[in-house]
Scaffold this active site. Structure first.
Site, PDB file in Angstrom:
ATOM      1  N   ASN A  37      -4.377  -1.808 -13.680  1.00 47.58           N
ATOM      2  CA  ASN A  37      -5.044  -0.670 -13.027  1.00 47.58           C
ATOM      3  C   ASN A  37      -4.778   0.628 -13.797  1.00 47.58           C
ATOM      4  OD1 ASN A  37      -6.175   1.132 -11.242  1.00 47.58           O
ATOM      5  ND2 ASN A  37      -5.209   0.248  -9.420  1.00 47.58           N
ATOM      6  N   HIS A 122      -2.671  -5.597   5.460  1.00 45.03           N
ATOM      7  CA  HIS A 122      -2.206  -4.204   5.516  1.00 45.03           C
ATOM      8  C   HIS A 122      -2.729  -3.451   6.727  1.00 45.03           C
ATOM      9  CE1 HIS A 122      -1.850  -4.114   0.817  1.00 45.03           C
ATOM     10  NE2 HIS A 122      -1.132  -5.071   1.373  1.00 45.03           N
ATOM     11  N   ARG A 147       1.800  -5.692   7.079  1.00 45.84           N
ATOM     12  CA  ARG A 147       2.506  -4.558   6.467  1.00 45.84           C
ATOM     13  C   ARG A 147       2.046  -3.279   7.134  1.00 45.84           C
ATOM     14  NH1 ARG A 147       1.443  -2.318   0.348  1.00 45.84           N
ATOM     15  NH2 ARG A 147       0.004  -0.976   1.479  1.00 45.84           N
ATOM     16  N   TYR A 159      -0.610   7.688  -0.974  1.00 46.62           N
ATOM     17  CA  TYR A 159      -1.103   6.365  -1.342  1.00 46.62           C
ATOM     18  C   TYR A 159      -0.563   5.306  -0.390  1.00 46.62           C
ATOM     19  CZ  TYR A 159      -2.092   2.214  -4.042  1.00 46.62           C
ATOM     20  OH  TYR A 159      -2.546   0.985  -4.438  1.00 46.62           O
ATOM     21  N   ASP A 212       6.358  -1.250   2.739  1.00 46.04           N
ATOM     22  CA  ASP A 212       6.394  -1.025   1.287  1.00 46.04           C
ATOM     23  C   ASP A 212       6.815   0.429   1.023  1.00 46.04           C
ATOM     24  OD1 ASP A 212       5.976  -0.948  -1.439  1.00 46.04           O
ATOM     25  OD2 ASP A 212       3.972  -1.848  -1.360  1.00 46.04           O
ATOM     26  N   HIS A 214       7.154   1.649  -2.027  1.00 47.78           N
ATOM     27  CA  HIS A 214       6.505   2.074  -3.272  1.00 47.78           C
ATOM     28  C   HIS A 214       7.470   2.788  -4.230  1.00 47.78           C
ATOM     29  CE1 HIS A 214       2.445   0.766  -2.645  1.00 47.78           C
ATOM     30  NE2 HIS A 214       2.368   1.344  -1.478  1.00 47.78           N
ATOM     31  N   GLU A 238      10.009  -3.548   0.928  1.00 44.74           N
ATOM     32  CA  GLU A 238       9.479  -3.799  -0.420  1.00 44.74           C
ATOM     33  C   GLU A 238       9.657  -2.589  -1.336  1.00 44.74           C
ATOM     34  OE1 GLU A 238       5.345  -4.822  -0.334  1.00 44.74           O
ATOM     35  OE2 GLU A 238       5.070  -4.329  -2.448  1.00 44.74           O
ATOM     36  N   GLU A 264       6.330  -6.224  -8.153  1.00 49.13           N
ATOM     37  CA  GLU A 264       4.892  -6.191  -8.468  1.00 49.13           C
ATOM     38  C   GLU A 264       4.607  -5.564  -9.828  1.00 49.13           C
ATOM     39  OE1 GLU A 264       3.689  -3.959  -4.906  1.00 49.13           O
ATOM     40  OE2 GLU A 264       2.989  -2.367  -6.220  1.00 49.13           O
ATOM     41  N   ARG A 285       8.081 -10.516  -6.300  1.00 46.63           N
ATOM     42  CA  ARG A 285       6.679 -10.149  -6.088  1.00 46.63           C
ATOM     43  C   ARG A 285       5.823 -10.242  -7.342  1.00 46.63           C
ATOM     44  NH1 ARG A 285       4.150  -6.663  -3.090  1.00 46.63           N
ATOM     45  NH2 ARG A 285       3.150  -8.660  -2.780  1.00 46.63           N
ATOM     46  N   HIS A 314       2.152 -10.544  -5.662  1.00 44.96           N
ATOM     47  CA  HIS A 314       1.380  -9.314  -5.447  1.00 44.96           C
ATOM     48  C   HIS A 314      -0.104  -9.693  -5.364  1.00 44.96           C
ATOM     49  CE1 HIS A 314       0.391  -5.018  -7.130  1.00 44.96           C
ATOM     50  NE2 HIS A 314       0.577  -4.965  -5.832  1.00 44.96           N
ATOM     51  N   ASP A 318      -6.524  -4.793  -7.009  1.00 43.58           N
ATOM     52  CA  ASP A 318      -6.577  -4.501  -8.439  1.00 43.58           C
ATOM     53  C   ASP A 318      -6.030  -5.630  -9.310  1.00 43.58           C
ATOM     54  OD1 ASP A 318      -3.904  -3.958  -7.972  1.00 43.58           O
ATOM     55  OD2 ASP A 318      -4.092  -1.802  -8.297  1.00 43.58           O
ATOM     56  N   GLU A 341       0.511 -11.816  -0.587  1.00 41.83           N
ATOM     57  CA  GLU A 341      -0.210 -10.601  -0.189  1.00 41.83           C
ATOM     58  C   GLU A 341      -1.708 -10.842  -0.364  1.00 41.83           C
ATOM     59  OE1 GLU A 341       0.404  -7.119  -2.643  1.00 41.83           O
ATOM     60  OE2 GLU A 341      -0.061  -5.769  -0.995  1.00 41.83           O
ATOM     61  N   TRP A 404       6.649   6.588  -7.480  1.00 39.89           N
ATOM     62  CA  TRP A 404       6.052   6.066  -6.237  1.00 39.89           C
ATOM     63  C   TRP A 404       5.775   4.597  -6.447  1.00 39.89           C
ATOM     64  CZ3 TRP A 404       1.515   3.478  -5.598  1.00 39.89           C
ATOM     65  CH2 TRP A 404       0.561   3.572  -6.640  1.00 39.89           C
TER      66      TRP A 404
HETATM   67  O1  EZ4 Z   1       0.519  -0.233  -5.154  1.00 42.83           O
HETATM   68  O2  EZ4 Z   1      -1.840  -2.575  -6.344  1.00 42.83           O
HETATM   69  O3  EZ4 Z   1       2.115  -4.264  -2.403  1.00 42.83           O
HETATM   70  N1  EZ4 Z   1       1.121  -3.782  -2.827  1.00 42.83           N
HETATM   71  C1  EZ4 Z   1       1.034  -2.610  -3.440  1.00 42.83           C
HETATM   72  C2  EZ4 Z   1      -0.282  -2.183  -4.035  1.00 42.83           C
HETATM   73  C3  EZ4 Z   1      -0.036  -1.489  -5.375  1.00 42.83           C
HETATM   74  C4  EZ4 Z   1      -1.277  -1.337  -6.178  1.00 42.83           C
HETATM   75  C5  EZ4 Z   1      -0.964  -0.749  -7.529  1.00 42.83           C
HETATM   76  O4  EZ4 Z   1      -1.956  -0.996  -8.387  1.00 42.83           O
HETATM   77  O5  EZ4 Z   1       2.018  -1.925  -3.522  1.00 42.83           O
HETATM   78  O6  EZ4 Z   1      -0.940  -1.336  -3.152  1.00 42.83           O
HETATM   79 CO    CO Z   2       3.774  -3.023  -3.127  1.00 42.11          CO
END
Ligand code: EZ4
Ligand code: CO
Length: 404
Positions: A37, A122, A147, A159, A212, A214, A238, A264, A285, A314, A318, A341, A404
């Site tokens: 991505n 999600h 999640r 995000y 998550d 991040h 996560e 991931e 992941r 993961h 994307d 996921e 992040w």
């Molecule tokens: O942030 O795929 O667990 N899933 C994630 C996703 C990632 C994006 C990054 O490209 O954290 O939302």
């Molecule tokens: Co994630």
């Protein structure tokens, strides 16, 4: 059998995907996903300029040898671009091998270890009440693992909390540049336990709940969050910290029994071996697109199995439906599957990527067609040219860059 031609196609049916097609002299072909991505064209160049020319004439069934050729032969090993290129080739080669064998890919990975693949989906929102409603709505569809993410009051949506921020590509400074978000740990840390208190109250104890982070915390902050979330018994916490420093997880582990997931963004077994062998995490992941294809993540999951660490590929939008297919074949075959996921895809994406795998009420099936079961409509893909787009970046309230 010989590799006759390798095509690299970047298309954008709603978002960008880097796809490889390997065609053999006997007409059998395989496809693979190399999407990174925000860096899709770099992988395409790596494949077109440096990988494809070298593989023409090779035996496509020598999956392991070609993996080693690309990994060791690059001299500068690992890294997301190199490994995504290797991943794409590896998926396409396994696709060819399974088609030649006339078997679905999972049969070549040991056959079925389970009847179905549990996914998590999600739920997110700008306010806790909104997230609770979404969790309940998702549970109604039969999903057993969810999640939950919420925006931080007083900060713009970040995000993972609102649909509008998930494909950030804003115009600025005369060009497409990443959207900039704001992060404040002290506003986030007390909020998450409140979210899960409300979600648990509403949804009960039969549903797995996940969160998550991040990569936004330090180890001791993550330890605090883990402790505060213990009453709600999450399935996992996560990406609590940026994991370049694998030893950082020792601090989190010392303080909380909250299960931990990470990986991931990992692209090789060496990103995760300390985490696995010291049993610092519970779920790995890694996904087929970013950690070396079927060959790469099978090696990681086999190491993980010895240390009671489970898989959790993961599966965002994307990585392409091809990668999702490869993940599902691995998920049904490996003994230490944990969860998958599943963000699913749009109809437009499913038109370009025709999938034998299927989703129903919280579970995935790989399908029974020979290969990994995903095909690619090249002429339709040509109607969706690459569109520059990026993930957002994050800054603290004082303007400093943060993870992040
Ligand atoms: O942030 O795929 O667990 N899933 C994630 C996703 C990632 C994006 C990054 O490209 O954290 O939302
Ligand atoms: Co994630």
């Amino acid at each position: 059998m010989k590799i006759k031609e390798i095509k690299v196609i970047v298309c954008s049916p709603g978002r960008n995907f880097t796809t490889v097609k390997i065609i053999t002299d006997e007409g059998v072909y395989g496809i693979g996903d190399g999407t990174v991505n925000g860096r899709e064209l770099s992988v395409a160049s790596y494949l077109e300029d440096h990988v494809a020319p070298a593989l023409i004439g090779m035996d496509p069934l020598r999956t392991e040898d070609i993996w080693q050729y690309l990994y060791k032969g690059a001299y500068w090993r690992r890294g997301p671009i190199t490994m995504a290129a290797i991943s794409a080739i590896d998926m396409a080669l396994w696709d060819i091998k399974a088609k030649v064998a006339g078997l679905p890919l999972y049969q070549l990975l040991g056959g079925r270890s389970r009847d179905k693949v549990m996914v998590y989906r999600h739920a997110s929102g700008l306010e806790i009440s909104e997230v609770v409603e979404r969790v309940l709505a998702i549970k109604e569809t039969g999903v057993e693992a969810i999640r939950a993410q919420v925006a931080i009051p007083g900060l713009p949506p970040i995000y993972g909390t609102g649909d509008s921020t998930d494909t950030a590509a804003l115009k600025g400074r005369g060009a497409i540049v990443p959207h900039e978000e704001v992060w404040a740990t002290h506003k986030y840390l007390p909020l998450v336990p409140k979210l899960f208190e409300k979600v648990r109250d509403a949804v009960g104890w039969d549903v797995h709940l996940l969160h998550d982070v991040h990569h936004r915390l330090t180890p001791i902050e993550a330890a605090r969050l883990g402790k505060d979330l213990e009453p709600y018994r999450l399935f996992w916490l996560e990406d609590a910290i940026p994991a370049e420093l694998q030893e950082g997880f020792r601090i989190i582990r010392q303080h909380t029994t909250q299960p931990l997931a990470v990986g991931e963004v990992f692209n090789s077994i060496y990103d995760t071996h300390t985490l696995i062998t010291e049993q610092l995490i519970d779920y790995a992941r890694v996904t087929s697109t970013h950690a070396g294809g079927v060959t790469g993540i099978k090696k990681i999951f086999d190491l993980a199995a010895i240390y009671h660490v489970k898989s959790a590929c993961h599966g965002p939008q994307d990585v392409s439906p091809i990668a999702m297919g490869c993940n599902i074949h691995l998920d049904v075959a490996i003994p230490n599957f944990g969860i998958q996921e599943f963000a699913s895809y749009t109809e437009q994406m499913f038109d370009v990527f025709k999938c034998a795998w299927s989703y129903d009420r919280g579970y995935l099936q790989p399908g029974e067609v020979p290969g990994h079961g995903v095909d690619f409509d090249e002429s339709l893909a040509a109607k969706y040219p690459y569109k520059q787009a990026y993930l957002p970046i994050a800054r603290l309230e004082d303007g400093a860059m943060t993870s992040w």
